[in-house]
Each structure stands twice: as structure tokens, then as C-alpha cells.
Write a protein that holds these residues in place. Sequence first.
Motif, PDB file in Angstrom:
ATOM      1  N   VAL A   3       0.889  -1.007  -0.060  1.00 48.34           N
ATOM      2  CA  VAL A   3      -0.040   0.100   0.029  1.00 48.34           C
ATOM      3  C   VAL A   3       1.041   1.176  -0.184  1.00 48.34           C
ATOM      4  O   VAL A   3       0.483   2.189  -0.689  1.00 48.34           O
ATOM      5  CB  VAL A   3      -0.876   0.118   1.122  1.00 48.34           C
ATOM      6  N   ALA A  17      -6.580   8.130   1.079  1.00 49.24           N
ATOM      7  CA  ALA A  17      -6.292   7.175   2.088  1.00 49.24           C
ATOM      8  C   ALA A  17      -6.464   7.846   3.506  1.00 49.24           C
ATOM      9  O   ALA A  17      -6.907   7.144   4.410  1.00 49.24           O
ATOM     10  CB  ALA A  17      -4.950   6.626   1.778  1.00 49.24           C
ATOM     11  N   LEU A  18      -6.220   9.194   3.952  1.00 45.09           N
ATOM     12  CA  LEU A  18      -6.295   9.395   4.989  1.00 45.09           C
ATOM     13  C   LEU A  18      -7.580   9.746   5.415  1.00 45.09           C
ATOM     14  O   LEU A  18      -7.946   9.509   6.675  1.00 45.09           O
ATOM     15  CB  LEU A  18      -5.487  10.990   5.096  1.00 45.09           C
ATOM     16  N   VAL A  20     -10.194   7.793   4.467  1.00 47.46           N
ATOM     17  CA  VAL A  20     -10.952   6.609   4.716  1.00 47.46           C
ATOM     18  C   VAL A  20     -10.289   6.053   5.936  1.00 47.46           C
ATOM     19  O   VAL A  20     -11.153   5.193   6.874  1.00 47.46           O
ATOM     20  CB  VAL A  20     -10.356   5.463   3.728  1.00 47.46           C
ATOM     21  N   THR A  21      -9.197   6.407   6.191  1.00 42.91           N
ATOM     22  CA  THR A  21      -8.330   5.952   7.638  1.00 42.91           C
ATOM     23  C   THR A  21      -9.160   6.549   8.843  1.00 42.91           C
ATOM     24  O   THR A  21      -9.515   6.061   9.750  1.00 42.91           O
ATOM     25  CB  THR A  21      -7.021   5.968   7.635  1.00 42.91           C
ATOM     26  N   MET A  22      -9.192   7.710   8.571  1.00 43.90           N
ATOM     27  CA  MET A  22      -9.859   8.566   9.686  1.00 43.90           C
ATOM     28  C   MET A  22     -11.367   8.162   9.778  1.00 43.90           C
ATOM     29  O   MET A  22     -11.890   8.078  11.121  1.00 43.90           O
ATOM     30  CB  MET A  22      -9.864   9.845   9.343  1.00 43.90           C
ATOM     31  N   ALA A  24     -12.680   5.082   9.323  1.00 47.52           N
ATOM     32  CA  ALA A  24     -12.723   3.837   9.857  1.00 47.52           C
ATOM     33  C   ALA A  24     -12.183   3.808  11.289  1.00 47.52           C
ATOM     34  O   ALA A  24     -13.146   2.980  12.238  1.00 47.52           O
ATOM     35  CB  ALA A  24     -11.610   2.716   9.190  1.00 47.52           C
ATOM     36  N   CYS A  25     -11.295   4.691  11.694  1.00 42.41           N
ATOM     37  CA  CYS A  25     -10.958   4.926  13.252  1.00 42.41           C
ATOM     38  C   CYS A  25     -12.276   5.404  13.858  1.00 42.41           C
ATOM     39  O   CYS A  25     -12.526   5.130  15.026  1.00 42.41           O
ATOM     40  CB  CYS A  25     -10.033   5.615  13.366  1.00 42.41           C
ATOM     41  N   SER A  28     -14.892   2.715  14.328  1.00 48.60           N
ATOM     42  CA  SER A  28     -14.725   1.620  15.546  1.00 48.60           C
ATOM     43  C   SER A  28     -14.661   2.350  16.713  1.00 48.60           C
ATOM     44  O   SER A  28     -14.989   1.647  17.739  1.00 48.60           O
ATOM     45  CB  SER A  28     -13.418   1.113  14.888  1.00 48.60           C
ATOM     46  N   SER A  29     -14.029   3.481  16.864  1.00 50.32           N
ATOM     47  CA  SER A  29     -14.052   4.102  18.152  1.00 50.32           C
ATOM     48  C   SER A  29     -15.415   4.293  18.791  1.00 50.32           C
ATOM     49  O   SER A  29     -15.490   4.066  19.808  1.00 50.32           O
ATOM     50  CB  SER A  29     -13.289   5.116  18.346  1.00 50.32           C
TER      51      SER A  29
END
Length: 83
Positions: A3, A17-18, A20-22, A24-25, A28-29
Motif C-alpha cells: 500500500v 487514504a487519510l 478513509v483511515t480517519m 474507519a477509526c 470503530s471508536s
Amino acid sequence: MGVLQILMKKKELIPLALFVTMAACGASSFAVYSFQKTDVIIDRKRNPEPWETVDPNIPQKLITINQEWKPIEELQKVRRATQ
């Protein structure tokens, strides 16, 4: 290809990517936060009335401003009569 190698080749994908990552975090939190709350009903068979065990002194919101809990006398009379 990993990746990171793809992101280094195509730098225009880094903001995507940033984000999508934020997302997802954050999702989940919030899921972990929601399952730790006492008013979330997961198993209704073992505890059909979970709102009876909620402590009124612990705020149930993320932000609570000037909240005071006072028992309602009529509700207390009904609760005593039904027990």
C-alpha cells in the motif's frame, strides 16, 4: 506491491487514504464507546429493563452542560406501588 508503494507512486491517493483511515477509526471508536454505555441493549432476555440500572449521577452523553437530576415524586410513588 504494498500500500505504501502505491501511495508513493500515486501521490494523489494520499488524501483519500487519510480520509478513509480517519472514517474507519472514528466508526470503530464510536462502536467501542457505544458498547461500553450502560443504556445500550444487547441482550434483552437477561435484562429486559436495562434503564432501571442506569446511574443518574453518571452523564450518558458525550457533553453534558448544567444537568441536575431530581427524582419525580409521582414517578417514585408509581414505582413503589408496582413493586
